[in-house]
Design a protein around this motif. Structure first.
Motif, mmCIF file in Angstrom:
data_model
loop_
_atom_site.group_PDB
_atom_site.id
_atom_site.type_symbol
_atom_site.label_atom_id
_atom_site.label_comp_id
_atom_site.label_asym_id
_atom_site.label_seq_id
_atom_site.Cartn_x
_atom_site.Cartn_y
_atom_site.Cartn_z
ATOM 1 N N VAL A 1 0.838 -1.191 0.000
ATOM 2 C CA VAL A 1 0.000 0.000 0.000
ATOM 3 C C VAL A 1 0.875 1.245 0.000
ATOM 4 C CG1 VAL A 1 -1.921 -1.142 1.176
ATOM 5 C CG2 VAL A 1 -0.147 0.000 2.520
ATOM 6 N N ASN A 2 0.265 2.365 -0.399
ATOM 7 C CA ASN A 2 1.007 3.633 -0.401
ATOM 8 C C ASN A 2 1.328 4.052 1.026
ATOM 9 O OD1 ASN A 2 -1.870 4.036 -0.184
ATOM 10 N ND2 ASN A 2 -1.506 6.238 -0.310
ATOM 11 N N ASP A 3 2.564 4.528 1.249
ATOM 12 C CA ASP A 3 2.951 4.925 2.604
ATOM 13 C C ASP A 3 2.751 6.406 2.868
ATOM 14 O OD1 ASP A 3 4.890 5.750 0.897
ATOM 15 O OD2 ASP A 3 6.559 4.708 1.871
ATOM 16 N N ASN A 4 2.409 7.183 1.827
ATOM 17 C CA ASN A 4 2.151 8.615 1.976
ATOM 18 C C ASN A 4 0.870 8.984 1.244
ATOM 19 O OD1 ASN A 4 4.605 9.469 3.415
ATOM 20 N ND2 ASN A 4 5.663 8.862 1.527
ATOM 21 N N PRO A 5 0.202 10.055 1.673
ATOM 22 C CA PRO A 5 -0.999 10.489 0.943
ATOM 23 C C PRO A 5 -0.644 10.880 -0.499
ATOM 24 C CG PRO A 5 -0.866 11.552 3.083
ATOM 25 C CD PRO A 5 0.464 10.884 2.861
ATOM 26 N N LEU A 6 -1.600 10.642 -1.386
ATOM 27 C CA LEU A 6 -1.442 10.997 -2.804
ATOM 28 C C LEU A 6 -2.572 11.972 -3.131
ATOM 29 C CD1 LEU A 6 -0.915 7.351 -4.103
ATOM 30 C CD2 LEU A 6 0.876 9.035 -3.627
ATOM 31 N N THR A 7 -2.233 13.163 -3.635
ATOM 32 C CA THR A 7 -3.227 14.226 -3.794
ATOM 33 C C THR A 7 -3.216 14.810 -5.206
ATOM 34 O OG1 THR A 7 -3.055 14.815 -1.464
ATOM 35 C CG2 THR A 7 -3.998 16.467 -2.916
ATOM 36 N N LEU A 8 -4.416 15.110 -5.694
ATOM 37 C CA LEU A 8 -4.594 15.817 -6.959
ATOM 38 C C LEU A 8 -5.634 16.907 -6.730
ATOM 39 C CD1 LEU A 8 -4.214 16.122 -10.056
ATOM 40 C CD2 LEU A 8 -6.026 14.417 -10.333
ATOM 41 N N ASP A 9 -5.258 18.165 -6.985
ATOM 42 C CA ASP A 9 -6.182 19.281 -6.809
ATOM 43 C C ASP A 9 -7.123 19.397 -8.000
ATOM 44 O OD1 ASP A 9 -5.216 20.023 -4.347
ATOM 45 O OD2 ASP A 9 -3.750 21.442 -5.163
ATOM 46 N N ILE A 10 -8.425 19.515 -7.717
ATOM 47 C CA ILE A 10 -9.448 19.683 -8.751
ATOM 48 C C ILE A 10 -9.983 21.112 -8.646
ATOM 49 C CG2 ILE A 10 -11.564 18.797 -9.739
ATOM 50 C CD1 ILE A 10 -9.308 16.749 -9.649
ATOM 51 N N GLU A 11 -9.680 21.934 -9.633
ATOM 52 C CA GLU A 11 -10.079 23.343 -9.630
ATOM 53 C C GLU A 11 -11.318 23.516 -10.509
ATOM 54 O OE1 GLU A 11 -8.232 27.756 -10.701
ATOM 55 O OE2 GLU A 11 -6.957 25.980 -10.722
ATOM 56 N N VAL A 12 -12.437 23.839 -9.875
ATOM 57 C CA VAL A 12 -13.709 24.001 -10.581
ATOM 58 C C VAL A 12 -13.984 25.483 -10.784
ATOM 59 C CG1 VAL A 12 -16.189 23.559 -10.522
ATOM 60 C CG2 VAL A 12 -14.582 21.861 -9.609
ATOM 61 N N GLY A 13 -14.339 25.860 -12.013
ATOM 62 C CA GLY A 13 -14.631 27.248 -12.324
ATOM 63 C C GLY A 13 -16.099 27.576 -12.150
ATOM 64 N N ALA A 14 -16.568 28.574 -12.885
ATOM 65 C CA ALA A 14 -17.966 28.997 -12.817
ATOM 66 C C ALA A 14 -18.825 28.127 -13.719
ATOM 67 C CB ALA A 14 -18.079 30.457 -13.243
ATOM 68 N N PRO A 15 -20.125 28.009 -13.410
ATOM 69 C CA PRO A 15 -21.002 27.201 -14.266
ATOM 70 C C PRO A 15 -20.998 27.713 -15.704
ATOM 71 C CG PRO A 15 -22.109 27.796 -12.223
ATOM 72 C CD PRO A 15 -20.846 28.601 -12.268
ATOM 73 N N LYS A 16 -21.132 26.816 -16.628
ATOM 74 C CA LYS A 16 -21.136 27.189 -18.042
ATOM 75 C C LYS A 16 -22.400 27.963 -18.380
ATOM 76 C CE LYS A 16 -20.654 25.290 -22.698
ATOM 77 N NZ LYS A 16 -20.456 24.044 -23.499
ATOM 78 N N ALA A 17 -22.225 29.086 -19.039
ATOM 79 C CA ALA A 17 -23.373 29.889 -19.458
ATOM 80 C C ALA A 17 -24.042 29.243 -20.662
ATOM 81 C CB ALA A 17 -22.927 31.306 -19.801
ATOM 82 N N VAL A 18 -25.366 29.236 -20.657
ATOM 83 C CA VAL A 18 -26.116 28.672 -21.777
ATOM 84 C C VAL A 18 -26.126 29.668 -22.922
ATOM 85 C CG1 VAL A 18 -28.358 27.835 -22.555
ATOM 86 C CG2 VAL A 18 -27.527 27.265 -20.255
ATOM 87 N N GLU A 19 -25.709 29.213 -24.099
ATOM 88 C CA GLU A 19 -25.650 30.089 -25.266
ATOM 89 C C GLU A 19 -26.994 30.127 -25.978
ATOM 90 O OE1 GLU A 19 -22.399 29.421 -27.906
ATOM 91 O OE2 GLU A 19 -21.037 28.801 -26.303
ATOM 92 N N ALA A 20 -27.307 31.279 -26.521
ATOM 93 C CA ALA A 20 -28.537 31.416 -27.294
ATOM 94 C C ALA A 20 -28.432 30.623 -28.586
ATOM 95 C CB ALA A 20 -28.800 32.888 -27.600
ATOM 96 N N ILE A 21 -29.545 30.019 -29.001
ATOM 97 C CA ILE A 21 -29.577 29.198 -30.209
ATOM 98 C C ILE A 21 -30.714 29.672 -31.100
ATOM 99 C CG2 ILE A 21 -29.929 26.865 -31.134
ATOM 100 C CD1 ILE A 21 -28.818 25.746 -28.533
ATOM 101 N N GLU A 22 -30.427 29.810 -32.376
ATOM 102 C CA GLU A 22 -31.460 30.089 -33.370
ATOM 103 C C GLU A 22 -31.737 28.787 -34.119
ATOM 104 O OE1 GLU A 22 -33.190 32.708 -33.908
ATOM 105 O OE2 GLU A 22 -32.137 34.354 -32.915
ATOM 106 N N PRO A 23 -32.830 28.100 -33.837
ATOM 107 C CA PRO A 23 -33.084 26.802 -34.480
ATOM 108 C C PRO A 23 -33.304 26.930 -35.984
ATOM 109 C CG PRO A 23 -34.531 27.169 -32.591
ATOM 110 C CD PRO A 23 -33.899 28.476 -32.919
ATOM 111 N N ILE A 24 -32.980 25.851 -36.686
ATOM 112 C CA ILE A 24 -33.346 25.724 -38.098
ATOM 113 C C ILE A 24 -34.705 25.038 -38.128
ATOM 114 C CG2 ILE A 24 -32.660 24.792 -40.336
ATOM 115 C CD1 ILE A 24 -29.819 24.447 -39.118
ATOM 116 N N VAL A 25 -35.726 25.729 -38.597
ATOM 117 C CA VAL A 25 -37.090 25.209 -38.562
ATOM 118 C C VAL A 25 -37.396 24.525 -39.895
ATOM 119 C CG1 VAL A 25 -39.523 25.783 -38.246
ATOM 120 C CG2 VAL A 25 -37.759 27.033 -36.977
ATOM 121 N N VAL A 26 -37.891 23.281 -39.818
ATOM 122 C CA VAL A 26 -38.234 22.535 -41.036
ATOM 123 C C VAL A 26 -39.676 22.076 -40.951
ATOM 124 C CG1 VAL A 26 -35.843 21.767 -41.323
ATOM 125 C CG2 VAL A 26 -37.455 20.282 -40.155
#
Length: 887
Positions: free
Chosen positions: A443-468
């Motif tokens: 087993v590992n004898d020391n802690p193993l760490t990885l930092d997870i950096e989370v940003g701001a929520p993704k902004a929803v982009e406006a969409i112009e649909p193609i209407v058929v």
């Protein structure tokens, strides 16, 4: 005309070419036949025939020629003396058979009738009478033996012995002798250490001869009790971005393509590196089912630092179907963890898979991390964090933000699926000391760490649909998104499909794009359908696409849907990578849904009777309705890759229709299917799993209930009769609890499809004011769709829409639906009309207002006039209200 190519095919290009038949204007000599004998192309002669020792005293030749040819034949013996040839007048010629070990040369002179062409006027045939038993060729593992060896075996006498001392053998060879009369025999023999003795017999008439071949140079490895067999079989899911292939322990570089479902496809004259774990010693590599798709070749070399490698001399491989062979390469002194390098030459496209005999050195040191990574978290709060160790791991547990996460182990790689992290925060993922264990218990004898950096929520982009609204517009829209969305990071495009019947006939609708949504106006109002036959010929295909989203529509193959009898294979939908289907109906009878790599189906209807959910990949069916159309048959036929852990997972589905049926049967590879918390309004056969291919299976069920909610007795369930493994096909509660959408579909890139089908809230407070429809903006909206009297009217990316009101518009009602980030529409808003909102005062039923219309010149006009009008409403109290009307 003959067009040849080394790979067995040809390509010929012509322009304005004319072919004219000229056979009736030329003298043609086609060939010779001797009954019961092989007439072959001869070296130095047009044809050759070796007659056996006991052949008849005379030989009859049957000549094939057209009516324009005049044939005359003469012959001489080996000394040049004339031999009498009799023309029998029926296209046959008779002459004396040569004496033993002598030959006769027959010449055919071709002339032609008047006005007819002769392309060639002389042909020759060599007739040889075998006088002794002679070896024409000797092959050892498909390689021609040295000429000196054949010469030594062809000495006169009843016995012959020869020695082969300068070849390397790693397995017992296949030795085939071909004699002068074209008969063949295979040698049998024994091996003792580095030497072997092989014998075979030749016969001709009453004569026989025994041959003995003494061979040295054997280096055959017998597996030891501690040895382990490792199989490396191609699986596209294990391709790496750098062009290599890796299962987490072993890697091949380059090797990023496969052939036939199991074999790796390699480049010729390119060094390939096989990387092995740090504690693994290689004893033997078997190149299994080695062949080339186009040209023959050899294994040019196999090396590994400081090791002695025994590559057989006969490392030759052929091309074409049925040419597969196994070549063993043995190692002495291989150093643990040292890469093995090899090369194919010349060849063209070698293919093979591998069986590797190994043994492992015991490790006593703590496992060490060699690399870490995490999927991007710039605008999402979930990730797959990866720790790569220096050895094969057994287990690992990590903690992050109060969560305890069990790692998924794949050889030396451990992946942690992490969800619901706080935004705009860095969270450390830590494997505490003692929480990562290798296969030797270290087993590992020391802690193993990885930092997870989370940003701001993704902004929803406006969409112009193609209407058929019709098939022509649909095809234009599909061509548009196929041309625009050509990369995996393309901005999402939406095709909005008006209610209607979209009949594509026999044409497949093929998506080759990325990140495209197809949204129907209503589930039962949009029907996309056609009539196509074959599993690879669906009505709609996304197999070359990724990130495709379908909602609120029907996809149907008309081949036999609605019939009470199956007509054939009628695929409705052939999936691709990361498909999402929400509130979609898939309709056919056999192979309705051919699955691709990954998909999520949310509250869909799937119709069929035979294998109507079939294919590979990992797929989640969430609260779907499975409608079995015809009695008998199978719901699923998985062909899950061994690298795919889950296959088909059905959670809280309902099965209706006509029974009985089976839940599935094994198709290819290592099929997997799980039915969890299923409502079975019609019951399957007791065993529930049918027979098909002989394969290892993973078919399971948990907590199935009948139409009344009663728990079904699963003790009657049995595995598929053609399964090669034995188990009880029922899960425990703990096992079933693990099969969530996130666990099944997260993969290595943290895909979260369930969030894509979450619909936005309905717009609040819809109102009219001055003929402008407005509402409260909805968070997460990509656009809004406005409906008039229940039918689609328009879309807008703003929280308002200007509307033109006609004379009777007070009776019209309007609703608004909000589109989420993928373009899927949520529930409608409250309905609104122009006489219920946007009015300052309320007029009682007894109070009537008068209305007058004026044109822009101020002249009173008819209410039905067209153009821009001024509408003036005069209330009983004399109040006037005016508005602009455009018609």
């Amino acid at each position: 005309m003959v067009f040849n190519a080394p790979h067995g095919g040809f390509i010929a290009n012509y322009q304005d070419m004319t072919l004219a038949k000229i056979a009736d204007r030329c003298a043609t000599f086609r060939g010779i036949a001797i009954e019961g004998q092989d007439v072959t192309k001869g070296e130095g002669f047009d044809w050759n025939c070796n007659l056996p020792l006991d052949f008849a005293a005379t030989t009859t030749l049957k000549v094939s020629a057209n009516a324009n040819a005049v044939i005359k034949s003469t012959a001489v013996d080996g000394e040049g003396n004339a031999v009498t040839v009799t023309d029998n007048g029926d296209g046959t010629y008779t002459l004396p058979t040569p004496e033993g070990s002598t030959q006769t040369i027959v010449t055919f002179n071709v002339s032609a009738q008047e006005g007819v062409l002769v392309f060639r006027d002389t042909y020759t045939l060599r007739l040889y009478r075998i006088g002794d038993i002679l070896i024409n060729s000797l092959t050892i593992d498909d390689v021609e033996a040295p000429a000196a060896l054949v010469e030594a075996l062809n000495v006169k006498g009843d016995n012959a012995t020869a020695t082969l001392a300068d070849w390397i053998f790693t397995a017992s060879p296949v030795i085939v002798a071909t004699f002068a009369d074209n008969s063949k025999t295979t040698a049998a023999g024994t091996i003792d250490g580095a030497t072997g003795t092989f014998t075979f017999k030749g016969e001709a008439g009453s004569k026989s001869k025994t041959y003995t071949l003494n061979i040295s140079g054997f280096h055959i490895y017998e597996a030891a009790p501690e040895d382990e067999m490792v199989k490396l079989v191609y699986d596209g899911a294990l391709n790496q971005p750098d062009g290599s292939w890796s299962n987490g322990l072993y890697s091949l570089n380059p090797a990023n393509d496969g052939w036939g479902g199991t074999q790796f496809k390699f480049k010729n004259n390119t060094e390939i590196t096989l990387t092995v774990p740090s504690n693994v010693i290689v004893k033997q590599i078997k190149f299994t089912n080695l062949k080339d798709n186009y040209n023959p070749g050899t294994i040019g070399y196999v090396t590994s630092e400081d090791a002695t490698v025994y590559l057989p001399t006969a490392s030759y491989f052929k091309n074409g179907d049925g040419a597969e062979k196994n070549i063993f390469v043995n190692f002495e002194g291989h150093k643990a963890g040292t890469p093995v390098k090899f090369l194919f030459t010349p060849g063209s496209q070698p293919v093979a898979w591998f069986e590797i005999l190994t043994c492992k050195e015991a490790l006593t040191t703590p496992p060490a991390v060699t690399a870490t990574s995490a999927t991007p978290t710039a605008d999402v709060n979930h990730t797959v964090a990866t720790f790569t160790f220096d050895r094969e791991m057994k287990s690992a547990t990590a903690n992050i933000g109060g969560q305890t996460v069990e790692g998924e182990v794949a050889g030396a790689v451990v992946r942690f699926k992490v969800w619901d992290l706080p935004y705009n925060t860095t969270s450390p993922l830590t494997i505490a000391a003692g929480k990562a264990e290798d296969t030797f218990g270290n087993v590992n004898d020391n802690p193993l760490t990885l930092d997870i950096e989370v940003g701001a929520p993704k902004a929803v982009e406006a969409i112009e649909p193609i209407v058929v609204g019709n098939v022509t517009e649909w095809k234009a829209a599909l061509a548009q998104v196929n041309a625009s969305n050509t990369s995996a990071d393309a901005k999402r495009a939406v095709i909005f499909v008006r209610n209607g019947d979209y009949d594509f006939g026999s044409e497949e609708q093929t998506f080759t794009c990325h990140n495209v949504s197809v949204i129907g106006e209503s589930r039962d109002g949009v029907i996309l359908h056609g009539n196509r036959t074959g599993i690879s010929n669906p009505v709609i295909s996304t197999r070359k696409a990724s990130g495709t989203y379908f909602q609120d529509l029907i996809i149907r193959n008309d081949l036999d849907f609605g019939s009470d009898k199956r007509q054939g294979v009628g695929a409705a939908f052939y999936g691709g990578t990361k498909d999402i289907l929400a509130n979609v109906a898939l309709q056919s009878i056999q192979d309705t849904y051919v699955t691709g790599n990954q998909s999520y189906l949310d509250r869909c209807d799937i119709h069929g009777s035979v294998d109507y959910i079939c294919g590979g990949g990992n797929h989640y069916f969430d609260r779907c309705n499975i409608i079995h159309e015809i009695a008998g048959g199978y719901i699923t036929a998985p062909s899950t890759s061994a690298a795919d852990k889950y296959g088909y997972v059905f959670e809280s589905n309902t099965i209706t229709g006509v029974g009985p049926y089976d839940l599935g049967r094994p198709w290819q590879n290592e099929p997997r299917a799980f039915f969890l918390n299923t409502i079975m309004e019609i019951l399957p056969n007791d065993g529930a799993w049918g027979k098909m291919s002989t394969l290892p299976t993973h078919f399971f069920e948990y907590n199935s209930v009948d139409k009344d909610g009663n728990t079904i007795d699963l003790s009657v369930r049995t595995n598929s009769p053609t399964s090669t493994n034995t188990y009880t096909p029922v899960l425990t509660a703990e096992q079933a609890a693990h099969l969530t959408v996130r666990n099944v579909l997260c993969g290595t890139d943290s895909w979260d499809p369930a969030s894509a089908t979450v619909q936005c809230d309905a717009p609040a407070d819809p109102t009219f004011a001055d003929h402008v429809l407005t509402w409260t903006p909805v968070e997460g909206a990509s656009y809004y769709a406005v409906f008039k009297n229940g039918e689609y009217l328009a879309n807008t990316t703003k929280a308002e829409l200007a509307l033109t009101q006609g004379r009777d518009s007070a009776a019209d009602t309007y609703t608004i639906r909000t589109a989420n980030a993928f373009g899927g529409l949520g529930t409608p808003s409250k309905s609104v009309t122009d006489n219920t909102t946007g009015i300052d005062g309320i007029v009682g039923d007894s109070e009537q207002a008068s209305v007058v219309y004026y044109n822009l010149q101020g002249v009173e006009t008819d209410p039905d006039s067209r153009g821009i009008l001024i509408r003036v409403e005069i209330l009983p109290d004399g109040t006037r209200r005016s508005s602009k009307v455009v018609r």
